[in-house]
Scaffold this motif. Structure first.
Motif, PDB file in Angstrom:
ATOM      1  N   VAL A 516       0.954  -1.298   0.092  1.00  0.00           N
ATOM      2  CA  VAL A 516       0.060   0.139  -0.040  1.00  0.00           C
ATOM      3  C   VAL A 516       0.858   1.191   0.094  1.00  0.00           C
ATOM      4  O   VAL A 516       1.673   1.629   0.887  1.00  0.00           O
ATOM      5  N   ASN A 517       1.055   2.059  -1.151  1.00  0.00           N
ATOM      6  CA  ASN A 517       2.055   2.898  -1.145  1.00  0.00           C
ATOM      7  C   ASN A 517       1.438   4.389  -1.041  1.00  0.00           C
ATOM      8  O   ASN A 517       2.117   5.214  -0.711  1.00  0.00           O
ATOM      9  N   SER A 518       0.143   4.769  -1.290  1.00  0.00           N
ATOM     10  CA  SER A 518      -0.372   5.974  -1.404  1.00  0.00           C
ATOM     11  C   SER A 518      -1.772   6.130  -0.858  1.00  0.00           C
ATOM     12  O   SER A 518      -2.424   4.802  -0.955  1.00  0.00           O
ATOM     13  N   VAL A 527      -9.162   6.456  -0.299  1.00  0.00           N
ATOM     14  CA  VAL A 527      -8.742   5.409  -1.451  1.00  0.00           C
ATOM     15  C   VAL A 527      -7.187   5.323  -1.138  1.00  0.00           C
ATOM     16  O   VAL A 527      -6.367   6.412  -1.292  1.00  0.00           O
ATOM     17  N   ALA A 528      -6.691   4.171  -1.102  1.00  0.00           N
ATOM     18  CA  ALA A 528      -5.434   3.588  -0.984  1.00  0.00           C
ATOM     19  C   ALA A 528      -5.131   2.927  -2.120  1.00  0.00           C
ATOM     20  O   ALA A 528      -5.922   2.139  -2.603  1.00  0.00           O
ATOM     21  N   ALA A 538      -6.233  -1.182  -5.787  1.00  0.00           N
ATOM     22  CA  ALA A 538      -6.753  -0.098  -5.001  1.00  0.00           C
ATOM     23  C   ALA A 538      -7.859  -0.688  -4.081  1.00  0.00           C
ATOM     24  O   ALA A 538      -8.334  -1.411  -4.087  1.00  0.00           O
ATOM     25  N   TRP A 539      -8.000   0.129  -2.824  1.00  0.00           N
ATOM     26  CA  TRP A 539      -8.850  -0.004  -1.653  1.00  0.00           C
ATOM     27  C   TRP A 539      -9.538   1.071  -1.380  1.00  0.00           C
ATOM     28  O   TRP A 539      -8.864   2.131  -1.374  1.00  0.00           O
ATOM     29  N   ARG A 550     -11.569  -4.160  -1.388  1.00  0.00           N
ATOM     30  CA  ARG A 550     -11.016  -4.221  -2.806  1.00  0.00           C
ATOM     31  C   ARG A 550     -11.553  -3.526  -3.962  1.00  0.00           C
ATOM     32  O   ARG A 550     -12.812  -4.007  -4.148  1.00  0.00           O
ATOM     33  N   ALA A 551     -10.959  -2.623  -4.591  1.00  0.00           N
ATOM     34  CA  ALA A 551     -11.686  -2.150  -5.704  1.00  0.00           C
ATOM     35  C   ALA A 551     -11.451  -3.036  -6.969  1.00  0.00           C
ATOM     36  O   ALA A 551     -10.630  -3.819  -6.886  1.00  0.00           O
ATOM     37  N   VAL A 552     -12.357  -2.836  -8.121  1.00  0.00           N
ATOM     38  CA  VAL A 552     -12.277  -3.754  -9.329  1.00  0.00           C
ATOM     39  C   VAL A 552     -12.303  -2.751 -10.432  1.00  0.00           C
ATOM     40  O   VAL A 552     -12.328  -1.686 -10.529  1.00  0.00           O
TER      41      VAL A 552
END
Length: 866
Positions: A516-518, A527-528, A538-539, A550-552
């Protein structure tokens, strides 16, 4: 012990190796391993000339795992062009520079215009601990995006040890697979440094050898020792006393300690290769013996290298390549073919005598495929030809002098030896029979049986083999998969079908790849972004980070991309969310740009033509009421006569008011983006008057400003921090017209020093200041403006393997205070880092990781805005 094989697949160990230093004919992972070279009948599997194209390819990959063109960032050039793919986040750049230099970081006292304030206690600032978030930011445990490889295997009695490494996660780590029951069940060995603490990242091993009470494992820049094969200690220093162009091909236990053999190959020129031996009494201190000291007799020629070694009783047998020479008036030149030869030592490797006339006849060819020890002497393998198909002739000797032909190892499809290893329990030889991988085993070197096939050459590369006391052959290798390299351990024998060990069931053997970078926030949504299993990920959270989903992608290909890719930056603007990133391995380099209206479903924007040029890299994104900006750089090649003669970086900007119809930004003043010297933007922020980006121009920190929504840009170079030879800015934030940036400078003494710069007029002019640094090594990893205060995070510690979080705060960007917060996810064993910061209402929110050789997971951190 003999370790014979074609150039073996091996990952870059994510540790610093001086240019030209190599470990044997080891290779490195990239888009995928090459299949083992297929020597022509009569050629030794690993002889000179075998697989050299593959060897050259992988030697290049050792120096840069990312697909070409390589990013031209000076902070990455600190490590001589090596790309540390395992450190898949922006924090890698400053921390790795710090790791490479390996020196205590000091503030450039009095060198900067700002004033570093006193360092208050952590308690006085009251920063809370972080939350371990491995269960919040999830990824399926597929192993995709992870590169795990195995090297050699050794056995002592019923104990079997296979050595290797894991990369692709945040922290590359050495791995030791240990079995105490002939390879039937496995656990992971424990690792420590010489003081009993957490070892630094990387330091994977390639070779292993042992006897009761004494083991050693060797890799690039690393020496590991163990008394029981289960607990391994990393020796201090930089590993073997290698010189430029030295190679290590095999290692063995001897009655006097340990021996490693190889060659010195100046400039990679095999014709100038000379043999090398390293001797050690304890496994940690090694003596280098070059050709002048060895004086290996080779008839009318000279020895080129040593490729295998075996020890039986007080005797040591080595084999290698030699070539006949012919004197001329001006020079001595090679005049004959390369032949295999052997030498014997009875005094611990101090002196050597040639084994004349050894193991010839019966169709054997004048090469050596390997040597191995057995309970009562030695075994020598020579390639042969039977019915026009490759085979292997086996000779045995009780003393290394008198040799007897025993058997020809063959198969209907032919048999080419790859690996051989022996000891008191016998000898095992793996090889390729047609498309299949198979093995032969013998308890004494005289009677042999063929084991069941244990795989195919197209699906697996064999890296090591050992023979258990019950006759089982334990083969180690690496699977050939396009998106990740996975270790393979197989048990096979004459009377039972081969059984593959389920690596995923070994506790601690497989770490899921989650980074998880940003992070960014808007209203009640956070949003991460980062990566999971090598895919961009993305989450989203709608409850202040309490739970994450978790995004899709709108289509599978939006986030389900080939190779290993990641997202490194996310922002919110008038039309929704924008995230950018890049390719890290196993796919052609290309910008990663995705957009979303609500953060839960994403679409790809990098299919637009403006992102299609070669050499483009997207670093960070920002947004304001007028639209969006993405910054990065483009590597521009100069080609002459079909060859790339130079690469220069130009700053690159893309802008869009609506997340579609992206366009490239241009110069407001001549040369601002594409002038002389390399220029690259590393970060961008929305300011009170537009956008401000920071990065570097040549060796100098630099900033760019745009008041036209990112359409055109002006550049301003910052003064070099006093006492520094080069510097770059890596993070930037703004509060109205006050803009603050942080980055890394390198002093004239070669020390990496975090520093800050601030502007009170929207980026038009800048003043620099020092960041108060805790004792030890330090780096800066993130920056945000929150509640009238600028907050930066970094990592510091006494060693590269022990790093805790430091927090800097400043009201104006010129005077800073540092705090060393305690608690879970911020301090502890291994490395802790906060790599992304955002503001959600009155809460400062951060994401990052905690990682050590024992494991790693994301962290989520929240603190009141100050």
């Amino acid at each position: 012990m003999s370790m014979q094989a074609p150039p073996q697949a091996w990952p870059d160990d994510d540790v610093f190796i001086p240019p030209g230093f190599e470990f044997g004919k080891m290779t490195a992972p990239g888009a995928g391993f090459p299949a083992p070279p297929r020597p022509a009948p009569g050629r030794r599997a690993d002889g000179p000339g075998a697989g050299r194209a593959a060897g050259a390819e992988w030697a290049g990959l050792l120096r840069s795992l990312l697909p070409q063109p390589v990013k031209r960032r000076w902070s990455r050039e600190f490590v001589n062009g090596l790309e540390f793919r395992g450190w898949g986040i922006r924090v890698a750049i400053p921390i790795l520079a710090m790791v490479v230099f390996g020196v205590a970081v000091v503030v450039i006292a009095g060198a900067n215009s700002g004033h570093a304030g006193p360092t208050p206690s952590a308690a006085s600032l009251g920063f809370p601990p972080a939350t371990l978030a491995g269960n919040d930011f999830t990824a399926a445990g597929s192993g995709r995006g992870i590169t795990q490889t195995l090297g050699r295997v050794a056995s002592v009695g019923h104990e079997v040890v296979a050595v290797g490494s894991q990369a692709g996660t945040l922290i590359p780590r050495a791995q030791f697979f240990v079995s105490g029951d002939d390879g039937r069940t496995w656990t992971m060995g424990t690792v420590r440094d010489a003081a009993g603490g957490v070892p630094p990242p990387g330091h994977g091993a390639i070779f292993v050898a042992g006897a009761q009470g004494a083991w050693v494992a060797l890799g690039p820049g690393s020496i590991w020792t163990s008394t029981d094969g289960r607990t391994w200690t990393l020796a201090p220093g930089n590993g073997m006393p290698l010189r430029r162009s030295d190679q290590v091909n095999a290692v063995a236990r001897t009655p006097h300690g340990f021996i490693a053999v190889g060659a010195s190959v100046p400039g990679g020129d095999q014709a100038r290769s000379t043999p090398l031996i390293f001797l050690s009494a304890n496994g940690t201190s090694w003596e280098r013996l070059d050709a002048a000291r060895l004086r290996l007799a080779a008839g009318n020629g000279h020895a080129l290298d040593i490729t295998s070694v075996a020890a039986a009783g007080q005797l040591i047998l080595i084999s290698g390549d030699a070539v006949t020479t012919k004197p001329r008036r001006t020079a001595t030149v090679q005049a004959g073919p390369v032949i295999g030869t052997a030498w014997l030592s009875a005094d611990g490797g101090a002196t050597w005598a040639p084994v004349t006339g050894a193991a010839t006849g019966h169709g054997a060819q004048p090469q050596v495929a390997g040597v191995a020890a057995v309970a009562r002497g030695f075994v020598m393998l020579r390639p042969a030809t039977v019915a026009k198909r490759p085979a292997v002739d086996v000779f045995s000797s009780p003393n290394g002098l008198a040799w007897t032909f025993r058997v020809t190892l063959g198969a209907p499809a032919g048999f080419t030896a790859l690996m051989a290893n022996g000891g008191p329990d016998g000898v095992a030889v793996t090889g390729q029979a047609g498309r299949n991988l198979t093995a032969f085993a013998s308890p004494d070197g005289q009677t042999w049986h063929q084991a069941r096939p244990f795989g195919t050459a197209a699906a697996e590369d064999v890296s090591g083999v050992a023979l258990a006391p019950d006759g089982a052959v334990v083969a180690a290798g690496v699977s050939d998969t396009p998106d990740g390299r996975q270790p393979v351990i197989t048990l096979t024998g004459a009377n039972a079908a081969a059984q593959k060990v389920d690596i995923a069931k070994i506790p601690g053997a497989v770490e899921p790849q989650v980074a998880v970078n940003s992070i960014a926030a808007q209203d009640g949504t956070q949003v991460a972004v980062g990566s999971a299993n090598g895919y961009p990920a993305a989450w989203t959270s709608a409850n202040g980070g309490g739970t994450w989903t978790r995004a899709v992608g709108a289509l599978p290909a939006v986030l389900g991309r080939p190779g290993s890719q990641r997202l490194t930056s996310v922002t919110h603007g008038p039309m929704g969310w924008l995230a950018v990133g890049d390719v890290t391995a196993s796919a052609p380099e290309h910008p990663v740009v995705v957009v979303s209206a609500d953060g839960t479903g994403w679409q790809a924007a990098d299919g637009e033509r403006v992102f299609g040029a070669s050499g483009l890299f997207t670093e960070q994104a920002a947004a304001n009421a007028r639209g969006y900006v993405v910054v990065g750089h483009q590597n521009v090649k100069r080609v002459q006569n079909g060859r790339v003669v130079s690469v220069r970086a130009e700053a690159a900007v893309w802008w869009s008011p609506t997340l579609t119809g992206w366009q490239r930004g241009g110069d407001a003043t001549a040369g601002a983006l594409d002038g002389t010297g390399s220029r690259q933007m590393n970060a961008v922020t929305a300011s009170g008057s537009g956008f401000v980006a920071v990065g570097s121009h040549g060796d100098q920190p630099s900033a760019w400003t745009s008041g036209e929504g990112g359409r055109t840009w002006r550049q301003a170079d910052l003064p070099m921090p006093v006492g520094s030879t080069r510097a770059t800015l890596e993070h930037v934030a703004s509060a109205g017209r006050v803009v603050v940036a942080v980055g890394t400078a390198v002093t004239t003494a070669g020390r990496a020093v975090p520093f800050a710069a601030s502007s009170a007029n929207g980026g038009a002019s800048w003043a620099e200041s020092a960041l108060p640094v805790p004792p030890g090594l330090a780096s800066v990893t993130a920056l945000v403006a929150a509640g009238g205060t600028f907050t930066a995070t970094g990592s510091y510690g006494s060693t590269p393997g022990h790093q805790n979080v430091v927090v800097w705060t400043s009201r104006n960007g010129s005077s800073w205070q540092a705090a060393e917060p305690a608690g879970k996810g911020l301090t502890g064993p291994g490395i802790q880092a906060i790599t992304g910061l955002a503001v959600a209402g009155s809460t400062l929110t951060g994401v990052g990781f905690t990682a050590s050789p024992a494991g790693e997971q994301p962290v989520f951190w929240q603190a009141p805005v100050r």
